[in-house]
Design an enzyme around this catalytic site. Sequence first.
Site, PDB file in Angstrom:
ATOM      1  N   SER A  24       0.807  -1.226   0.000  1.00  0.00           N
ATOM      2  CA  SER A  24       0.000   0.000   0.000  1.00  0.00           C
ATOM      3  C   SER A  24       0.841   1.278   0.000  1.00  0.00           C
ATOM      4  O   SER A  24       0.495   2.230  -0.711  1.00  0.00           O
ATOM      5  CB  SER A  24      -0.961  -0.006   1.194  1.00  0.00           C
ATOM      6  OG  SER A  24      -1.930  -1.016   1.000  1.00  0.00           O
ATOM      7  N   LYS A  73      -9.596  -5.347  10.577  1.00  0.00           N
ATOM      8  CA  LYS A  73     -10.719  -4.732   9.850  1.00  0.00           C
ATOM      9  C   LYS A  73     -12.017  -4.722  10.663  1.00  0.00           C
ATOM     10  O   LYS A  73     -12.833  -3.820  10.518  1.00  0.00           O
ATOM     11  CB  LYS A  73     -10.943  -5.447   8.510  1.00  0.00           C
ATOM     12  CG  LYS A  73      -9.821  -5.182   7.500  1.00  0.00           C
ATOM     13  CD  LYS A  73     -10.127  -5.818   6.147  1.00  0.00           C
ATOM     14  CE  LYS A  73      -8.935  -5.699   5.231  1.00  0.00           C
ATOM     15  NZ  LYS A  73      -9.182  -6.266   3.887  1.00  0.00           N
ATOM     16  N   GLY A 136     -15.384 -15.273   4.863  1.00  0.00           N
ATOM     17  CA  GLY A 136     -14.653 -14.458   5.830  1.00  0.00           C
ATOM     18  C   GLY A 136     -14.835 -12.974   5.512  1.00  0.00           C
ATOM     19  O   GLY A 136     -15.749 -12.587   4.773  1.00  0.00           O
TER      20      GLY A 136
HETATM   21  P1  NDP Z   1     -10.635 -14.609   6.785  1.00  0.00           P
HETATM   22  O1  NDP Z   1      -9.669 -15.218   7.721  1.00  0.00           O
HETATM   23  O2  NDP Z   1     -11.615 -13.604   7.263  1.00  0.00           O
HETATM   24  O3  NDP Z   1     -11.516 -15.792   6.085  1.00  0.00           O
HETATM   25  C1  NDP Z   1     -10.893 -16.914   5.595  1.00  0.00           C
HETATM   26  C2  NDP Z   1     -11.878 -17.706   4.740  1.00  0.00           C
HETATM   27  O4  NDP Z   1     -11.153 -18.749   4.062  1.00  0.00           O
HETATM   28  C3  NDP Z   1     -12.967 -18.417   5.545  1.00  0.00           C
HETATM   29  O5  NDP Z   1     -14.139 -18.432   4.738  1.00  0.00           O
HETATM   30  C4  NDP Z   1     -12.380 -19.812   5.733  1.00  0.00           C
HETATM   31  O6  NDP Z   1     -13.362 -20.818   5.904  1.00  0.00           O
HETATM   32  C5  NDP Z   1     -11.715 -20.012   4.394  1.00  0.00           C
HETATM   33  N1  NDP Z   1     -10.614 -20.998   4.389  1.00  0.00           N
HETATM   34  C6  NDP Z   1      -9.430 -20.890   5.025  1.00  0.00           C
HETATM   35  N2  NDP Z   1      -8.652 -21.959   4.738  1.00  0.00           N
HETATM   36  C7  NDP Z   1      -9.360 -22.735   3.880  1.00  0.00           C
HETATM   37  C8  NDP Z   1      -9.109 -23.971   3.233  1.00  0.00           C
HETATM   38  N3  NDP Z   1      -7.947 -24.619   3.395  1.00  0.00           N
HETATM   39  N4  NDP Z   1     -10.064 -24.486   2.412  1.00  0.00           N
HETATM   40  C9  NDP Z   1     -11.238 -23.843   2.241  1.00  0.00           C
HETATM   41  N5  NDP Z   1     -11.536 -22.669   2.841  1.00  0.00           N
HETATM   42  C10 NDP Z   1     -10.611 -22.126   3.661  1.00  0.00           C
HETATM   43  O7  NDP Z   1      -9.726 -14.011   5.585  1.00  0.00           O
HETATM   44  P2  NDP Z   1     -10.087 -12.825   4.598  1.00  0.00           P
HETATM   45  O8  NDP Z   1     -11.488 -13.024   4.170  1.00  0.00           O
HETATM   46  O9  NDP Z   1      -9.689 -11.523   5.193  1.00  0.00           O
HETATM   47  O10 NDP Z   1      -9.068 -13.072   3.371  1.00  0.00           O
HETATM   48  C11 NDP Z   1      -9.278 -14.128   2.415  1.00  0.00           C
HETATM   49  C12 NDP Z   1      -8.273 -13.984   1.276  1.00  0.00           C
HETATM   50  O11 NDP Z   1      -8.510 -12.790   0.526  1.00  0.00           O
HETATM   51  C13 NDP Z   1      -6.815 -13.915   1.718  1.00  0.00           C
HETATM   52  O12 NDP Z   1      -6.050 -14.706   0.811  1.00  0.00           O
HETATM   53  C14 NDP Z   1      -6.455 -12.464   1.552  1.00  0.00           C
HETATM   54  O13 NDP Z   1      -5.081 -12.299   1.311  1.00  0.00           O
HETATM   55  C15 NDP Z   1      -7.282 -12.080   0.338  1.00  0.00           C
HETATM   56  N6  NDP Z   1      -7.583 -10.638   0.238  1.00  0.00           N
HETATM   57  C16 NDP Z   1      -7.114  -9.943  -0.850  1.00  0.00           C
HETATM   58  C17 NDP Z   1      -7.395  -8.595  -1.000  1.00  0.00           C
HETATM   59  C18 NDP Z   1      -6.875  -7.861  -2.203  1.00  0.00           C
HETATM   60  O14 NDP Z   1      -6.930  -6.632  -2.211  1.00  0.00           O
HETATM   61  N7  NDP Z   1      -6.388  -8.545  -3.213  1.00  0.00           N
HETATM   62  C19 NDP Z   1      -8.187  -7.851  -0.007  1.00  0.00           C
HETATM   63  C20 NDP Z   1      -8.660  -8.685   1.094  1.00  0.00           C
HETATM   64  C21 NDP Z   1      -8.342 -10.026   1.205  1.00  0.00           C
HETATM   65  P3  NDP Z   1     -13.954 -21.149   7.394  1.00  0.00           P
HETATM   66  O15 NDP Z   1     -15.033 -20.136   7.629  1.00  0.00           O
HETATM   67  O16 NDP Z   1     -14.476 -22.517   7.258  1.00  0.00           O
HETATM   68  O17 NDP Z   1     -12.807 -21.024   8.356  1.00  0.00           O
END
Ligand code: NDP
Length: 279
Positions: A24, A73, A136
């Site tokens: 950023s 966040k 998430g």
């Molecule tokens: P969170 O920790 O809030 O959520 C994680 C999510 O991933 C949950 O739904 C979780 O499921 C799921 N999950 C984790 N591991 C696995 C797995 N092995 N198999 C299946 N599902 C899985 O993370 P965020 O939502 O904040 O971020 C998610 C992704 O988005 C990250 O890779 C992050 O880097 C990316 N991102 C990119 C942005 C960009 O600007 N490019 C901006 C924001 C995020 P469960 O509920 O079952 O635990």
Amino acid sequence: MTPSPIRAAERYAVIGHPIAHSKSPDIHVAFARQTQQELTYEPLLAPLDGFEATVRALMAQGGRGANVTVPFKIEAFSLATILSERARASGAVNTLRFDAAGIFGDNTDGAGLVTDIVVNAGVAVQGKRVLLLGAGGAARGVILPLLAEQPAQLVIANRSSDKAVTLAGQFASQGPIVAQTFDALDGQFDLVINATAASLADALPPIAGSLFGPHTLAYDMMYGAQPTIFLHFAARHGATVRDGLGMLVEQAAESFLLWRGVRPDTASVLADLRSALGT
Ligand code: NDP
């Protein structure tokens, strides 16, 4: 002639833990240069129990705003005294603006994703069958902006399926959203968005290759020097693939607009980041 007063550069930051990896600062410094805005933008490492104190210190030192990243966040959402509609809907805040009225919280992640898909990749969402993997913070933030594009259907699937059901219920009045378990997914999708954190662990969500076809755009919110395992899998099944670097730049542009009232051109900044990544 009286010399005009020298105005101090206005101060912005990105707050997270960890933060050293954040792109950023590079993005916002490039935007400021391009739009000739006098500002500074720095990475701030907040202790895990010290997000609010870090924000308050920045404000006390004249800071004008901040981006917020993992894992703060949700705390930023609670700290904001005024919320945008999209921040309220997502329950998470990635952009804070400090002004006389208080702490304004916004969430620009969804707008960033949609701009990257619709404008940069040239793929319309309207009338399309869309699959969102994950429930998430990132997934929550993109549902409202995706529904605003009027897809034919938005299916949400998550490892913990109850979270997908809750989200689908929460947004049901906003458009055609349904929750499904991974097992129940069938047919091809026009757009598959990986908003899970699986790629961070080099893992693939449990999805079938038959969900992808030659007309599918597979989008992974994660980005890096190499395509993720999800993008490899989707490409093997005929999809066009795109990582989340454009989303990162576009959500930053949306924050910059909120702070400075000017929208920077993102294409050159995205191209520079791409070449710095070596992709
Ligand atoms: P969170 O920790 O809030 O959520 C994680 C999510 O991933 C949950 O739904 C979780 O499921 C799921 N999950 C984790 N591991 C696995 C797995 N092995 N198999 C299946 N599902 C899985 O993370 P965020 O939502 O904040 O971020 C998610 C992704 O988005 C990250 O890779 C992050 O880097 C990316 N991102 C990119 C942005 C960009 O600007 N490019 C901006 C924001 C995020 P469960 O509920 O079952 O635990």
